[in-house]
Write a protein that holds these residues in place. Structure first.
Motif, PDB file in Angstrom:
ATOM      1  N   UNK A 287      11.976  -6.869  14.394  1.00 34.46           N
ATOM      2  CA  UNK A 287      10.667  -6.875  15.050  1.00 34.46           C
ATOM      3  C   UNK A 287       9.913  -8.166  14.764  1.00 34.46           C
ATOM      4  N   UNK A 288       9.975  -8.635  13.506  1.00 34.50           N
ATOM      5  CA  UNK A 288       9.334  -9.906  13.162  1.00 34.50           C
ATOM      6  C   UNK A 288       9.948 -11.039  13.972  1.00 34.50           C
ATOM      7  N   UNK A 289      11.265 -11.046  14.076  1.00 32.76           N
ATOM      8  CA  UNK A 289      11.943 -12.097  14.826  1.00 32.76           C
ATOM      9  C   UNK A 289      11.566 -12.093  16.306  1.00 32.76           C
ATOM     10  N   UNK A 290      11.190 -10.934  16.820  1.00 28.73           N
ATOM     11  CA  UNK A 290      10.813 -10.836  18.229  1.00 28.73           C
ATOM     12  C   UNK A 290       9.319 -11.031  18.445  1.00 28.73           C
ATOM     13  N   UNK A 291       8.589 -11.355  17.360  1.00 28.34           N
ATOM     14  CA  UNK A 291       7.186 -11.699  17.488  1.00 28.34           C
ATOM     15  C   UNK A 291       6.199 -10.565  17.340  1.00 28.34           C
ATOM     16  N   UNK A 292       6.635  -9.386  16.981  1.00 32.28           N
ATOM     17  CA  UNK A 292       5.713  -8.276  16.773  1.00 32.28           C
ATOM     18  C   UNK A 292       4.924  -8.495  15.476  1.00 32.28           C
ATOM     19  N   UNK A 293       3.656  -8.119  15.488  1.00 35.10           N
ATOM     20  CA  UNK A 293       2.740  -8.413  14.385  1.00 35.10           C
ATOM     21  C   UNK A 293       2.539  -7.175  13.513  1.00 35.10           C
ATOM     22  N   UNK A 294       2.595  -7.370  12.200  1.00 32.07           N
ATOM     23  CA  UNK A 294       2.369  -6.289  11.247  1.00 32.07           C
ATOM     24  C   UNK A 294       1.171  -6.547  10.362  1.00 32.07           C
ATOM     25  N   UNK A 295       0.723  -5.491   9.712  1.00 35.11           N
ATOM     26  CA  UNK A 295      -0.426  -5.578   8.806  1.00 35.11           C
ATOM     27  C   UNK A 295      -0.262  -4.512   7.741  1.00 35.11           C
ATOM     28  N   UNK A 296      -0.657  -4.851   6.497  1.00 36.94           N
ATOM     29  CA  UNK A 296      -0.609  -3.895   5.395  1.00 36.94           C
ATOM     30  C   UNK A 296      -1.994  -3.725   4.789  1.00 36.94           C
ATOM     31  N   UNK A 297      -2.531  -2.522   4.901  1.00 36.85           N
ATOM     32  CA  UNK A 297      -3.778  -2.203   4.216  1.00 36.85           C
ATOM     33  C   UNK A 297      -3.595  -2.387   2.714  1.00 36.85           C
ATOM     34  N   UNK A 298      -4.544  -3.008   2.070  1.00 34.26           N
ATOM     35  CA  UNK A 298      -4.461  -3.218   0.631  1.00 34.26           C
ATOM     36  C   UNK A 298      -5.112  -2.051  -0.108  1.00 34.26           C
ATOM     37  N   UNK A 299      -4.732  -0.855   0.324  1.00 37.44           N
ATOM     38  CA  UNK A 299      -5.246   0.390  -0.240  1.00 37.44           C
ATOM     39  C   UNK A 299      -4.096   1.390  -0.335  1.00 37.44           C
ATOM     40  N   UNK A 300      -4.126   2.279  -1.327  1.00 37.82           N
ATOM     41  CA  UNK A 300      -3.093   3.326  -1.407  1.00 37.82           C
ATOM     42  C   UNK A 300      -3.239   4.324  -0.259  1.00 37.82           C
ATOM     43  N   UNK A 301      -2.124   4.578   0.431  1.00 33.46           N
ATOM     44  CA  UNK A 301      -2.115   5.525   1.535  1.00 33.46           C
ATOM     45  C   UNK A 301      -1.296   6.769   1.245  1.00 33.46           C
ATOM     46  N   UNK A 302      -0.399   6.683   0.251  1.00 36.45           N
ATOM     47  CA  UNK A 302       0.568   7.768   0.078  1.00 36.45           C
ATOM     48  C   UNK A 302       1.084   7.802  -1.352  1.00 36.45           C
ATOM     49  N   UNK A 303       1.363   9.030  -1.814  1.00 39.98           N
ATOM     50  CA  UNK A 303       2.056   9.211  -3.093  1.00 39.98           C
ATOM     51  C   UNK A 303       3.542   9.381  -2.801  1.00 39.98           C
ATOM     52  N   UNK A 304       4.367   8.516  -3.385  1.00 37.21           N
ATOM     53  CA  UNK A 304       5.811   8.514  -3.121  1.00 37.21           C
ATOM     54  C   UNK A 304       6.550   9.081  -4.328  1.00 37.21           C
ATOM     55  N   UNK A 305       7.412  10.048  -4.074  1.00 40.27           N
ATOM     56  CA  UNK A 305       8.143  10.687  -5.156  1.00 40.27           C
ATOM     57  C   UNK A 305       9.251   9.755  -5.659  1.00 40.27           C
ATOM     58  N   UNK A 306       9.229   9.447  -6.944  1.00 38.37           N
ATOM     59  CA  UNK A 306      10.224   8.551  -7.550  1.00 38.37           C
ATOM     60  C   UNK A 306      10.949   9.294  -8.662  1.00 38.37           C
ATOM     61  N   UNK A 307      11.772   8.554  -9.394  1.00 36.47           N
ATOM     62  CA  UNK A 307      12.533   9.153 -10.491  1.00 36.47           C
ATOM     63  C   UNK A 307      13.918   8.562 -10.562  1.00 36.47           C
ATOM     64  N   UNK A 308      14.730   9.092 -11.447  1.00 35.58           N
ATOM     65  CA  UNK A 308      16.051   8.518 -11.698  1.00 35.58           C
ATOM     66  C   UNK A 308      16.946   8.565 -10.470  1.00 35.58           C
ATOM     67  N   UNK A 309      16.804   9.598  -9.622  1.00 37.66           N
ATOM     68  CA  UNK A 309      17.641   9.684  -8.428  1.00 37.66           C
ATOM     69  C   UNK A 309      17.389   8.514  -7.489  1.00 37.66           C
ATOM     70  N   UNK A 310      16.132   8.076  -7.400  1.00 32.59           N
ATOM     71  CA  UNK A 310      15.816   6.948  -6.540  1.00 32.59           C
ATOM     72  C   UNK A 310      16.507   5.678  -7.021  1.00 32.59           C
ATOM     73  N   UNK A 311      16.518   5.474  -8.327  1.00 27.16           N
ATOM     74  CA  UNK A 311      17.148   4.271  -8.874  1.00 27.16           C
ATOM     75  C   UNK A 311      18.670   4.334  -8.715  1.00 27.16           C
ATOM     76  N   UNK A 312      19.241   5.532  -8.804  1.00 28.36           N
ATOM     77  CA  UNK A 312      20.685   5.675  -8.596  1.00 28.36           C
ATOM     78  C   UNK A 312      21.072   5.284  -7.173  1.00 28.36           C
ATOM     79  N   UNK A 313      20.238   5.668  -6.206  1.00 26.33           N
ATOM     80  CA  UNK A 313      20.526   5.319  -4.811  1.00 26.33           C
ATOM     81  C   UNK A 313      20.476   3.815  -4.588  1.00 26.33           C
ATOM     82  N   UNK A 314      19.749   3.098  -5.428  1.00 30.59           N
ATOM     83  CA  UNK A 314      19.621   1.649  -5.293  1.00 30.59           C
ATOM     84  C   UNK A 314      20.704   0.901  -6.068  1.00 30.59           C
ATOM     85  N   UNK A 315      21.773   1.578  -6.430  1.00 30.96           N
ATOM     86  CA  UNK A 315      22.865   0.952  -7.162  1.00 30.96           C
ATOM     87  C   UNK A 315      24.205   1.339  -6.582  1.00 30.96           C
ATOM     88  N   UNK A 316      25.247   0.712  -7.128  1.00 32.77           N
ATOM     89  CA  UNK A 316      26.599   1.033  -6.697  1.00 32.77           C
ATOM     90  C   UNK A 316      27.124   0.055  -5.662  1.00 32.77           C
TER      91      UNK A 316
END
Length: 304
Positions: free
Chosen positions: A191-220
Motif C-alpha cells: 500500500x505504501x508503494x502504491x502511494x496510500x497514506x497512513x497515520x498512527x495516533x500517538x495514543x493507546x487504542x487497544x490492549x494486546x494479549x502477549x506472553x510466551x506463546x507470542x514470542x514462540x511464534x516469532x521464532x523458528x
C-alpha cells in the motif's frame, strides 16, 4: 458521529472462549457502535467457542454476521474472505483475543473525517498478560507518513490489531496475501508503494494479549524463512537497499534461532517501551520522543 464502519475478526479452533468473549464485548461497548460486525470462523470450532458466538449473536442481533469456512485456511485467506463481506468502506480490524479501548473506533473515525485522504489509521497498543490491569510494555509506531515509510524498511509500521482502513484501498492493493505471520506487514508495504497514506495516533487504542506463546511464534526456521521472503520482496521492489537486506537477514536469523527467553528480552527491552509509574498514569511517550531517547530502537530485530 454518524459515520458507519465494519469490524472484521477471524477466529479458529485454538482460541480461548473467554478471550473471544472479552474481545467481542469490547467491540459491543464502543462509544460509537458498529452496524456491521463480520466474524469469520476459519474452519470448524470447538463447542465452547460456538457457545460464545451464539451468546454474542443474541447480544449483537443482526449487526453480527457470522461466516463459517469449511476448512482452516490461515489468517490471510480468512481476512480476505471477510473483507468481501463487510458492508462499509471503513473497516476496523480486531483480533479474537485482544481488548479494544471503549473509544478506540471513535478516535479513528474522527481522523478519517478530518483527513479523508488517509487510507490507514492505527495507534499504540499496550501488551498485557492475564488481565488488562497487568500492562508492562507499549508498542509505539511513528505518526506521520515519512516516518512510517522509513520505519517500514526495518519494522512493521502499523499495529495490525487496532488498525482501521478503507476497504476499497486495501482491495486496490491486492488485499491480504498468504504470508506466514506477516500478512499485514506485506500488505502495508504494498500500500505504501502504491502511494496510500497512513497515520498512527500517538495514543493507546487497544490492549494486546502477549506472553510466551507470542514470542514462540516469532521464532523458528519457518518464521525466519517467511521474514527472508519478505525482505527479498522489499529488496527486489527497491523498497530497501542491498545492505539493508543483508543486515535484516542476518539479524533476523540470529533472533529466530535464539532461545525463547532471549526473544522475550528483545521484545520487552528493545522493541517496546516499558511502562512506568508516569506512563501508567496516562502519559504517553510519542514515537518522536522515543527515537530521540534511543535511536537504535528503530532498528528492530524482528518483523513484529
Amino acid at each position: 458521529m454518524p459515520v458507519n464502519y465494519s469490524v472484521l475478526m477471524s477466529v479458529y479452533y485454538k482460541e480461548h472462549p473467554d478471550y473471544l468473549r472479552q474481545s467481542m464485548q469490547s467491540i459491543y461497548d464502543q462509544t460509537v457502535p458498529t452496524d456491521d460486525f463480520v466474524l469469520v470462523c476459519d474452519g470448524p470450532l470447538t463447542p465452547e467457542l460456538d457457545t460464545v458466538i451464539a451468546d454474542m449473536q443474541q447480544q449483537f442481533g443482526p449487526r453480527l454476521n457470522v461466516c463459517r469456512l469449511l476448512k482452516n485456511g490461515g489468517l490471510g485467506k480468512a481476512l480476505n474472505f471477510g473483507i468481501g463481506q463487510c458492508k462499509n468502506d471503513l473497516v476496523a480490524r480486531m483480533d479474537s483475543d485482544d481488548v479494544s479501548r471503549p473509544d478506540r473506533c471513535e478516535r479513528q473515525l474522527a481522523v478519517f473525517q478530518n483527513y479523508p485522504e488517509y487510507s490507514l489509521v492505527s495507534g499504540i497498543v499496550e501488551e498485557f498478560s492475564d488481565t488488562i490491569t497487568n500492562v508492562s510494555v507499549r508498542r509505539i509506531v511513528p505518526e506521520h507518513q515519512n516516518d512510517i515509510i522509513a520505519f517500514a524498511k526495518k519494522r512493521n509500521p502499523f499495529n495490525h490489531p487496532c488498525i482501521m482502513y478503507k476497504k476499497s484501498d486495501v482491495e486496490a492493493a491486492g488485499g491480504y496475501q498468504d504470508f506466514y505471520l506477516l500478512e499485514d506487514y506485506y500488505l502495508w508495504i504494498r500500500m505504501i508503494q502504491q502511494g496510500f497514506i497512513g497515520y498512527n495516533l500517538q495514543e493507546p487504542l487497544l490492549w494486546m494479549r502477549a506472553g510466551s506463546d507470542m514470542y514462540k511464534r516469532r521464532g523458528g526456521w519457518k518464521y525466519f524463512l517467511s521474514q527472508r521472503k519478505l525482505l527479498c520482496y522489499m529488496y527486489q521492489s527497491e523498497f530497501i537497499t542491498y545492505s539493508q537486506y543483508l543486515m535484516g537477514t542476518f539479524i533476523r536469523l540470529g533472533v529466530a534461532m535464539a532461545p525463547n527467553n532471549f526473544r522475550s528480552f528483545v521484545f520487552n527491552n528493545i522493541l517496546r517501551r516499558k511502562m512506568n509509574k508516569n506512563s501508567m498514569g496516562g502519559g504517553v511517550t510519542r514515537y518522536s520522543q522515543l527515537n530521540r531517547l534511543n535511536p537504535m530502537w528503530t532498528w528492530g530485530v524482528v518483523c513484529d
